[in-house]
Write a protein that holds these residues in place. Structure first.
Motif, PDB file in Angstrom:
ATOM      1  N   ASN A  52       0.785  -1.110   0.034  1.00  0.00           N
ATOM      2  CA  ASN A  52       0.254   0.019  -0.018  1.00  0.00           C
ATOM      3  C   ASN A  52       0.714   1.261   0.030  1.00  0.00           C
ATOM      4  O   ASN A  52       1.567   1.724   0.950  1.00  0.00           O
ATOM      5  CB  ASN A  52      -0.958   0.069   1.345  1.00  0.00           C
ATOM      6  CG  ASN A  52      -1.934   1.061   1.095  1.00  0.00           C
ATOM      7  OD1 ASN A  52      -1.691   2.239   1.497  1.00  0.00           O
ATOM      8  ND2 ASN A  52      -3.103   0.950   0.848  1.00  0.00           N
ATOM      9  N   PHE A  53       0.654   2.023  -1.098  1.00  0.00           N
ATOM     10  CA  PHE A  53       1.795   3.119  -1.243  1.00  0.00           C
ATOM     11  C   PHE A  53       1.433   4.161  -0.187  1.00  0.00           C
ATOM     12  O   PHE A  53       2.480   4.823   0.416  1.00  0.00           O
ATOM     13  CB  PHE A  53       1.228   3.922  -2.695  1.00  0.00           C
ATOM     14  CG  PHE A  53       2.040   3.113  -3.968  1.00  0.00           C
ATOM     15  CD1 PHE A  53       2.622   1.950  -3.685  1.00  0.00           C
ATOM     16  CD2 PHE A  53       2.272   3.963  -4.964  1.00  0.00           C
ATOM     17  CE1 PHE A  53       3.345   1.165  -4.713  1.00  0.00           C
ATOM     18  CE2 PHE A  53       2.850   3.357  -5.946  1.00  0.00           C
ATOM     19  CZ  PHE A  53       3.326   2.078  -5.969  1.00  0.00           C
ATOM     20  N   GLY A  54       0.418   4.417   0.509  1.00  0.00           N
ATOM     21  CA  GLY A  54       0.010   5.129   1.402  1.00  0.00           C
ATOM     22  C   GLY A  54       0.695   4.720   2.851  1.00  0.00           C
ATOM     23  O   GLY A  54       1.218   5.721   3.374  1.00  0.00           O
ATOM     24  N   LYS A  55       0.524   3.574   3.000  1.00  0.00           N
ATOM     25  CA  LYS A  55       1.061   3.228   4.404  1.00  0.00           C
ATOM     26  C   LYS A  55       2.565   3.336   4.212  1.00  0.00           C
ATOM     27  O   LYS A  55       3.260   3.305   5.282  1.00  0.00           O
ATOM     28  CB  LYS A  55       0.670   1.692   4.625  1.00  0.00           C
ATOM     29  CG  LYS A  55      -0.908   1.835   4.857  1.00  0.00           C
ATOM     30  CD  LYS A  55      -1.312   0.569   5.241  1.00  0.00           C
ATOM     31  CE  LYS A  55      -2.996   0.506   5.320  1.00  0.00           C
ATOM     32  NZ  LYS A  55      -3.480   1.766   5.633  1.00  0.00           N
ATOM     33  N   TYR A 236      -5.012  -6.265  12.240  1.00  0.00           N
ATOM     34  CA  TYR A 236      -5.514  -6.114  10.654  1.00  0.00           C
ATOM     35  C   TYR A 236      -6.226  -7.410  10.030  1.00  0.00           C
ATOM     36  O   TYR A 236      -6.175  -7.562   8.641  1.00  0.00           O
ATOM     37  CB  TYR A 236      -4.390  -5.445  10.031  1.00  0.00           C
ATOM     38  CG  TYR A 236      -3.951  -4.084  10.811  1.00  0.00           C
ATOM     39  CD1 TYR A 236      -4.713  -2.938  11.024  1.00  0.00           C
ATOM     40  CD2 TYR A 236      -2.617  -3.874  11.105  1.00  0.00           C
ATOM     41  CE1 TYR A 236      -4.365  -1.841  11.450  1.00  0.00           C
ATOM     42  CE2 TYR A 236      -2.099  -2.869  11.715  1.00  0.00           C
ATOM     43  CZ  TYR A 236      -2.860  -1.911  11.698  1.00  0.00           C
ATOM     44  OH  TYR A 236      -2.599  -0.747  12.606  1.00  0.00           O
ATOM     45  N   ASN A 237      -6.734  -8.220  10.652  1.00  0.00           N
ATOM     46  CA  ASN A 237      -7.354  -9.518  10.029  1.00  0.00           C
ATOM     47  C   ASN A 237      -8.651  -9.044   9.734  1.00  0.00           C
ATOM     48  O   ASN A 237      -9.275  -9.951   9.134  1.00  0.00           O
ATOM     49  CB  ASN A 237      -7.267 -10.603  11.108  1.00  0.00           C
ATOM     50  CG  ASN A 237      -8.186 -10.534  12.261  1.00  0.00           C
ATOM     51  OD1 ASN A 237      -9.260 -10.856  12.171  1.00  0.00           O
ATOM     52  ND2 ASN A 237      -7.437  -9.851  13.437  1.00  0.00           N
ATOM     53  N   LYS A 238      -9.284  -8.153  10.319  1.00  0.00           N
ATOM     54  CA  LYS A 238     -10.737  -7.821  10.050  1.00  0.00           C
ATOM     55  C   LYS A 238     -10.687  -6.499   9.303  1.00  0.00           C
ATOM     56  O   LYS A 238     -10.041  -5.456   9.713  1.00  0.00           O
ATOM     57  CB  LYS A 238     -11.501  -8.012  11.079  1.00  0.00           C
ATOM     58  CG  LYS A 238     -13.074  -7.482  11.030  1.00  0.00           C
ATOM     59  CD  LYS A 238     -13.752  -7.610  12.493  1.00  0.00           C
ATOM     60  CE  LYS A 238     -15.157  -7.377  11.919  1.00  0.00           C
ATOM     61  NZ  LYS A 238     -16.105  -7.524  13.485  1.00  0.00           N
ATOM     62  N   GLU A 244      -8.632  -3.519   5.552  1.00  0.00           N
ATOM     63  CA  GLU A 244      -7.478  -3.997   6.249  1.00  0.00           C
ATOM     64  C   GLU A 244      -7.260  -5.557   5.909  1.00  0.00           C
ATOM     65  O   GLU A 244      -8.149  -6.151   5.620  1.00  0.00           O
ATOM     66  CB  GLU A 244      -7.916  -3.974   7.655  1.00  0.00           C
ATOM     67  CG  GLU A 244      -7.707  -2.432   8.225  1.00  0.00           C
ATOM     68  CD  GLU A 244      -9.055  -2.018   8.412  1.00  0.00           C
ATOM     69  OE1 GLU A 244      -9.200  -1.026   9.257  1.00  0.00           O
ATOM     70  OE2 GLU A 244      -9.886  -2.327   7.561  1.00  0.00           O
ATOM     71  N   THR A 245      -5.930  -5.696   5.577  1.00  0.00           N
ATOM     72  CA  THR A 245      -5.435  -7.107   5.423  1.00  0.00           C
ATOM     73  C   THR A 245      -3.844  -7.063   6.114  1.00  0.00           C
ATOM     74  O   THR A 245      -3.304  -6.348   6.108  1.00  0.00           O
ATOM     75  CB  THR A 245      -5.302  -7.763   3.913  1.00  0.00           C
ATOM     76  OG1 THR A 245      -4.581  -6.706   3.422  1.00  0.00           O
ATOM     77  CG2 THR A 245      -6.809  -7.727   3.123  1.00  0.00           C
ATOM     78  N   TRP A 246      -3.856  -8.059   6.848  1.00  0.00           N
ATOM     79  CA  TRP A 246      -2.691  -8.305   7.622  1.00  0.00           C
ATOM     80  C   TRP A 246      -1.230  -8.034   6.713  1.00  0.00           C
ATOM     81  O   TRP A 246      -0.524  -7.473   7.198  1.00  0.00           O
ATOM     82  CB  TRP A 246      -2.654  -9.528   8.604  1.00  0.00           C
ATOM     83  CG  TRP A 246      -2.623 -10.508   8.046  1.00  0.00           C
ATOM     84  CD1 TRP A 246      -3.425 -11.631   7.651  1.00  0.00           C
ATOM     85  CD2 TRP A 246      -1.239 -11.296   7.581  1.00  0.00           C
ATOM     86  NE1 TRP A 246      -3.048 -12.670   6.875  1.00  0.00           N
ATOM     87  CE2 TRP A 246      -1.589 -12.491   6.712  1.00  0.00           C
ATOM     88  CE3 TRP A 246       0.152 -11.042   7.589  1.00  0.00           C
ATOM     89  CZ2 TRP A 246      -0.608 -13.451   6.314  1.00  0.00           C
ATOM     90  CZ3 TRP A 246       1.191 -11.824   7.120  1.00  0.00           C
ATOM     91  CH2 TRP A 246       1.043 -12.961   6.671  1.00  0.00           C
TER      92      TRP A 246
END
Length: 346
Positions: A52-55, A236-238, A244-246
């Protein structure tokens, strides 16, 4: 000078990554029917879903802050530090709020008032502009650095190492409760702070400061990777509304660390990235307005420009122009005013 230049370049790249991610999100929604499904899925996977570029950009910003901010206290007192941070952060931030409400209209007054403090989330009010959330973590880091400076712990790398591990452990505990009770607990705060502390420790090690014991070496990066994996899996599993994805969080944060080390050791820089580094704060603050609000208005008014290419060009060019004006007419001028005030009362 070399250090400043590569840091500026890194800041610039981080700001551009965040902007690209936000523009791509809007393009996917607005022009979904104009993309080849395979191309869209591949690009989405690389820009948003896998890395994710933002993260990546935000994590790089946090590492840079940890590398730079504590050292800005050297040879100064807390009053000077507070004044310099106030004049560095708030004028451009307040301008972004003024521009936002001039376009979108007034929000509830109480929300507006607390947004002007930059601490709105801590009082239960939503950010007017989404990117504000990172600035609140930055401010908490500044307060922690000020406290550590006051108690003469900012020069104690053994203490800082233990504090970083403790922050990571606290993040892991918070992640567990978030997973177990399915409550959106603020994992980003201690995780962001731990990343900043890692930036501080890297600075000490890289500079060869005598107080750093060789046994610490870069062990903190191993600790970070070990803690980060379960933190991401639990927290970040939910999907709480931000896709969110871990694995996305884990890979993005680790890639940010790798990028930081590459710039640290290679000293990569050029005039183009240095320029974006100068305007990075204004670009970060203002691109959600220029690229995500004003650009769609322009496209809607002139349908001939309605295409992913034109949206991208207009969004980026407009964001850079407004950010440049903000830097030279607001940021730079208020930083100079802050310096004059500090020198006047020294």
């Amino acid at each position: 000078m070399k250090r400043v230049q590569w840091l500026d370049s890194l800041r610039g790249i981080a700001a551009v990554l965040v902007m690209i991610m936000h523009i791509w999100e809007i393009i996917v929604l607005k022009y979904a029917d104009q993309y080849n499904p395979f191309f869209k899925e591949i690009t989405n996977f690389l820009v948003i879903d896998f890395f994710n570029f933002g993260k990546i950009g935000v994590a790089v910003f946090f590492l840079v802050s940890g590398y730079v901010i504590p050292y800005s206290l050297k040879g100064k007192d807390l009053k000077h530090f507070a004044v310099s941070r106030l004049f560095r952060l708030y004028p451009a931030y307040w301008l972004s709020i003024i521009i936002f409400i001039s376009i979108m209209g007034l929000p509830p007054i109480i929300q507006l008032i607390f947004n002007f403090t930059m601490f709105q989330k801590f009082f239960g009010f939503e950010d007017l502009i989404g990117v504000f959330w990172t600035l609140q973590i930055e401010l908490v880091f500044y307060f922690i650095c000020a406290l550590l400076f006051y108690f003469k712990k900012l020069d104690d790398s053994n203490f800082l190492f233990k504090a970083t591990v403790l922050l990571l452990f606290a993040t892991l505990i918070l992640s567990f409760f978030r997973f177990y009770y399915e409550i959106k607990l603020p994992v980003a705060l201690p995780l962001g702070l731990s990343i900043m502390f890692i930036g501080l420790l890297i600075r000490d090690i890289h500079d060869g400061v005598e107080r750093v014991k060789k046994k610490l070496d870069y062990k903190i990066i191993i600790y970070f990777a070990i803690f980060l994996l379960p933190i991401c899996i639990l927290a970040y599993n939910k999907d709480y509304g931000f896709h969110e994805t871990w694995y996305k969080y884990f890979l993005s944060y680790m890639l940010a660390v790798i990028i930081f080390f590459l710039f640290l050791f290679k000293g990569w820089t050029n005039r183009f990235t240095q320029f974006f580094g100068k305007i990075s704060y204004s670009l970060y603050l203002l691109h959600p307005i220029t690229a995500l609000i004003i650009t769609p208005m322009i496209i809607n008014k002139y349908p001939i420009l309605s295409s992913p290419l034109w949206f991208t060009i207009i969004g980026i060019v407009l964001s850079v122009i407004i950010a440049t004006l903000c830097y030279y007419f607001v940021e730079e001028r208020f930083v100079k005013i802050g310096k004059r005030l500090i020198n006047k009362y020294r």
